[in-house]
Design a protein around this motif. Structure first.
Motif, mmCIF file in Angstrom:
data_model
loop_
_atom_site.group_PDB
_atom_site.id
_atom_site.type_symbol
_atom_site.label_atom_id
_atom_site.label_comp_id
_atom_site.label_asym_id
_atom_site.label_seq_id
_atom_site.Cartn_x
_atom_site.Cartn_y
_atom_site.Cartn_z
ATOM 1 N N GLU A 1 18.211 48.074 35.838
ATOM 2 C CA GLU A 1 18.538 47.096 36.873
ATOM 3 C C GLU A 1 19.306 45.918 36.285
ATOM 4 O OE1 GLU A 1 15.138 45.871 39.025
ATOM 5 O OE2 GLU A 1 14.726 47.853 39.870
ATOM 6 N N ASN A 2 18.917 45.503 35.057
ATOM 7 C CA ASN A 2 19.619 44.393 34.399
ATOM 8 C C ASN A 2 21.066 44.771 34.094
ATOM 9 O OD1 ASN A 2 17.347 42.778 34.440
ATOM 10 N ND2 ASN A 2 16.649 43.446 32.428
ATOM 11 N N VAL A 3 21.271 46.032 33.676
ATOM 12 C CA VAL A 3 22.619 46.513 33.393
ATOM 13 C C VAL A 3 23.452 46.521 34.667
ATOM 14 C CG1 VAL A 3 23.979 48.495 32.633
ATOM 15 C CG2 VAL A 3 21.885 47.889 31.424
ATOM 16 N N ASP A 4 22.865 47.032 35.740
ATOM 17 C CA ASP A 4 23.579 47.068 37.020
ATOM 18 C C ASP A 4 23.929 45.659 37.495
ATOM 19 O OD1 ASP A 4 23.489 49.800 37.109
ATOM 20 O OD2 ASP A 4 21.692 49.895 38.367
ATOM 21 N N TYR A 5 22.998 44.721 37.328
ATOM 22 C CA TYR A 5 23.252 43.339 37.740
ATOM 23 C C TYR A 5 24.400 42.734 36.930
ATOM 24 C CZ TYR A 5 22.495 38.377 38.629
ATOM 25 O OH TYR A 5 22.673 37.068 38.966
ATOM 26 N N PHE A 6 24.385 43.000 35.623
ATOM 27 C CA PHE A 6 25.444 42.481 34.753
ATOM 28 C C PHE A 6 26.800 43.055 35.141
ATOM 29 C CE2 PHE A 6 28.154 43.238 31.038
ATOM 30 C CZ PHE A 6 28.391 41.933 30.647
ATOM 31 N N LEU A 7 26.846 44.372 35.327
ATOM 32 C CA LEU A 7 28.115 45.018 35.662
ATOM 33 C C LEU A 7 28.642 44.541 37.011
ATOM 34 C CD1 LEU A 7 27.356 48.684 34.516
ATOM 35 C CD2 LEU A 7 28.805 47.016 33.358
ATOM 36 N N LYS A 8 27.744 44.433 37.984
ATOM 37 C CA LYS A 8 28.138 44.034 39.333
ATOM 38 C C LYS A 8 28.696 42.621 39.371
ATOM 39 C CE LYS A 8 26.354 43.754 44.063
ATOM 40 N NZ LYS A 8 25.150 43.927 44.939
ATOM 41 N N ASN A 9 28.195 41.775 38.481
ATOM 42 C CA ASN A 9 28.593 40.365 38.496
ATOM 43 C C ASN A 9 29.567 39.992 37.384
ATOM 44 O OD1 ASN A 9 26.733 38.930 40.642
ATOM 45 N ND2 ASN A 9 25.435 40.388 39.557
ATOM 46 N N SER A 10 30.120 40.996 36.713
ATOM 47 C CA SER A 10 31.038 40.727 35.604
ATOM 48 C C SER A 10 32.504 40.852 35.987
ATOM 49 C CB SER A 10 30.753 41.687 34.440
ATOM 50 O OG SER A 10 29.482 41.456 33.902
ATOM 51 N N TYR A 11 32.800 41.744 36.924
ATOM 52 C CA TYR A 11 34.214 42.050 37.131
ATOM 53 C C TYR A 11 34.976 40.928 37.838
ATOM 54 C CZ TYR A 11 33.502 43.454 42.040
ATOM 55 O OH TYR A 11 33.228 43.478 43.380
ATOM 56 N N ILE A 12 34.324 40.175 38.723
ATOM 57 C CA ILE A 12 35.017 39.056 39.372
ATOM 58 C C ILE A 12 35.368 37.968 38.359
ATOM 59 C CG2 ILE A 12 34.828 37.203 41.058
ATOM 60 C CD1 ILE A 12 35.378 39.911 42.299
ATOM 61 N N PRO A 13 34.426 37.538 37.494
ATOM 62 C CA PRO A 13 34.801 36.558 36.463
ATOM 63 C C PRO A 13 35.925 37.032 35.553
ATOM 64 C CG PRO A 13 32.425 36.657 36.659
ATOM 65 C CD PRO A 13 32.959 37.770 37.502
ATOM 66 N N ILE A 14 35.924 38.321 35.213
ATOM 67 C CA ILE A 14 36.969 38.820 34.316
ATOM 68 C C ILE A 14 38.330 38.840 35.024
ATOM 69 C CG2 ILE A 14 36.979 41.342 34.686
ATOM 70 C CD1 ILE A 14 36.746 41.637 31.658
ATOM 71 N N TYR A 15 38.333 39.044 36.348
ATOM 72 C CA TYR A 15 39.567 38.886 37.122
ATOM 73 C C TYR A 15 40.074 37.446 36.989
ATOM 74 C CZ TYR A 15 38.873 43.297 39.719
ATOM 75 O OH TYR A 15 38.730 44.611 40.086
ATOM 76 N N GLY A 16 39.140 36.489 37.107
ATOM 77 C CA GLY A 16 39.509 35.088 37.028
ATOM 78 C C GLY A 16 40.053 34.695 35.664
ATOM 79 N N VAL A 17 39.409 35.179 34.593
ATOM 80 C CA VAL A 17 39.870 34.891 33.233
ATOM 81 C C VAL A 17 41.272 35.452 33.017
ATOM 82 C CG1 VAL A 17 39.474 35.370 30.776
ATOM 83 C CG2 VAL A 17 37.553 34.743 32.255
ATOM 84 N N THR A 18 41.499 36.665 33.495
ATOM 85 C CA THR A 18 42.821 37.294 33.352
ATOM 86 C C THR A 18 43.886 36.489 34.081
ATOM 87 O OG1 THR A 18 41.739 39.461 33.273
ATOM 88 C CG2 THR A 18 44.110 39.443 33.635
ATOM 89 N N LEU A 19 43.574 36.026 35.284
ATOM 90 C CA LEU A 19 44.509 35.208 36.044
ATOM 91 C C LEU A 19 44.843 33.915 35.295
ATOM 92 C CD1 LEU A 19 46.117 34.369 38.548
ATOM 93 C CD2 LEU A 19 43.958 33.586 39.573
#
Length: 229
Positions: free
Chosen positions: A2-20
Motif C-alpha cells: 500500500e505504501n508503494v502504491d501511495y508513493f507511485l500514485k503521488n509521484s508522477y504529478i510532482p515529476i511533471y512539475g519538476v520537468t516543466l
C-alpha cells in the motif's frame, strides 16, 4: 504494498512539475531550436492531468451533460494524444537526417491520422478512449525514437550523448511507450470482457511514467549546447 502504491500514485504529478520547471530554466539553451515548444507540451501535460482529475471527481467540471457520462474525461486525453504525437513526429522528422527515414516518419504520421479518423467512427471520440489510434501512434513514435537513437550506436558517439537533450527525450519516450502500449492493449481486452485489470498494471504504468520523466530531467540537467535550429 500500500505504501508503494501511495508513493507511485503521488509521484508522477510532482515529476511533471519538476520537468516543466527545468524546461523553462534551460530554455535559453534551446529557445531557437525546433524543441522550443517543449515547455508548452510539458505544461499542457500537467494541465491535462489536473483537468482530468477535476472532471473525474467533480460533476461541475463535466464536459458531457448526460449523467451517465459526467465523469468521462476521454475527450481531453484524446485531443492531447493527437497534439503530443504529432509534435514529436515533427521533431524527429527534422532532426533525423536520412531522407528515406524522413519519408517513413511522414507516412507513419499520415497512417496515424487515418487510423484516428477510423477509430473515431468506431468509438465516440468524446466519450471513449481511442485505443487503436493510441497504439498506432505509439508504435510510430517508438520507430522515430529508435531511428534517432541509432545515431549513437558507436562508442565515440555514446560519450557525446550526455549533452544531447533529444537523446534523453528519445530514451524516455522509448521506455514509456515500449512498456505502456502492451498495458493499453491489456486494459482494452479487460474492458471488452468486463473483467478487472490486475493492480500490478497500474503500478507498472506509474513506474514507466517516473522512469521516462527521469530521463527527461537528466536531459535538461546535462544539456550544455544549443541544438541546431
Amino acid at each position: 504494498m500500500e505504501n508503494v502504491d501511495y508513493f507511485l500514485k503521488n509521484s508522477y504529478i510532482p515529476i511533471y512539475g519538476v520537468t516543466l520547471l527545468l524546461s523553462l530554466y534551460k530554455y535559453p539553451k534551446y529557445f531557437d531550436s525546433r524543441l522550443k515548444y517543449l515547455p508548452i507540451i510539458f505544461f499542457y501535460t500537467l494541465l491535462n492531468e489536473f483537468l482530468g482529475y477535476l472532471i473525474n471527481n467533480y460533476e461541475e467540471f463535466s464536459l458531457i451533460s448526460a449523467d451517465a457520462y459526467h465523469s468521462y474525461n476521454w475527450l481531453i486525453y484524446n485531443i492531447y494524444m493527437l497534439i503530443f504525437y504529432l509534435y514529436f513526429y515533427y521533431i524527429f522528422r527534422f532532426y533525423i537526417e536520412d531522407l528515406k527515414q524522413k519519408r517513413n516518419i511522414l507516412y507513419g504520421a499520415i497512417f496515424f491520422l487515418a487510423v484516428c479518423m477510423t477509430n473515431a467512427f468506431i468509438d465516440d471520440f468524446s466519450k471513449l478512449p481511442q485505443v487503436y489510434s493510441y497504439i498506432t501512434g505509439g508504435l510510430v513514435l517508438i520507430y522515430c525514437s529508435v531511428l534517432y537513437l541509432k545515431k549513437f550506436h558507436t562508442i565515440d558517439k555514446i560519450f557525446t550523448t550526455k549533452e544531447n537533450l533529444l537523446f534523453w527525450l528519445s530514451t524516455g519516450l522509448l521506455v514509456f511507450y515500449s512498456g505502456y502500449l502492451p498495458i493499453k492493449a491489456i486494459r482494452y481486452v479487460h474492458t471488452i470482457h468486463e473483467t478487472p485489470t490486475p493492480p500490478i498494471v497500474k503500478r507498472i504504468q506509474f513506474i514507466l511514467i517516473i522512469v521516462s520523466y527521469l530521463c527527461f530531467i537528466i536531459g535538461f540537467l546535462r544539456m550544455k549546447r544549443r541544438l541546431p535550429k
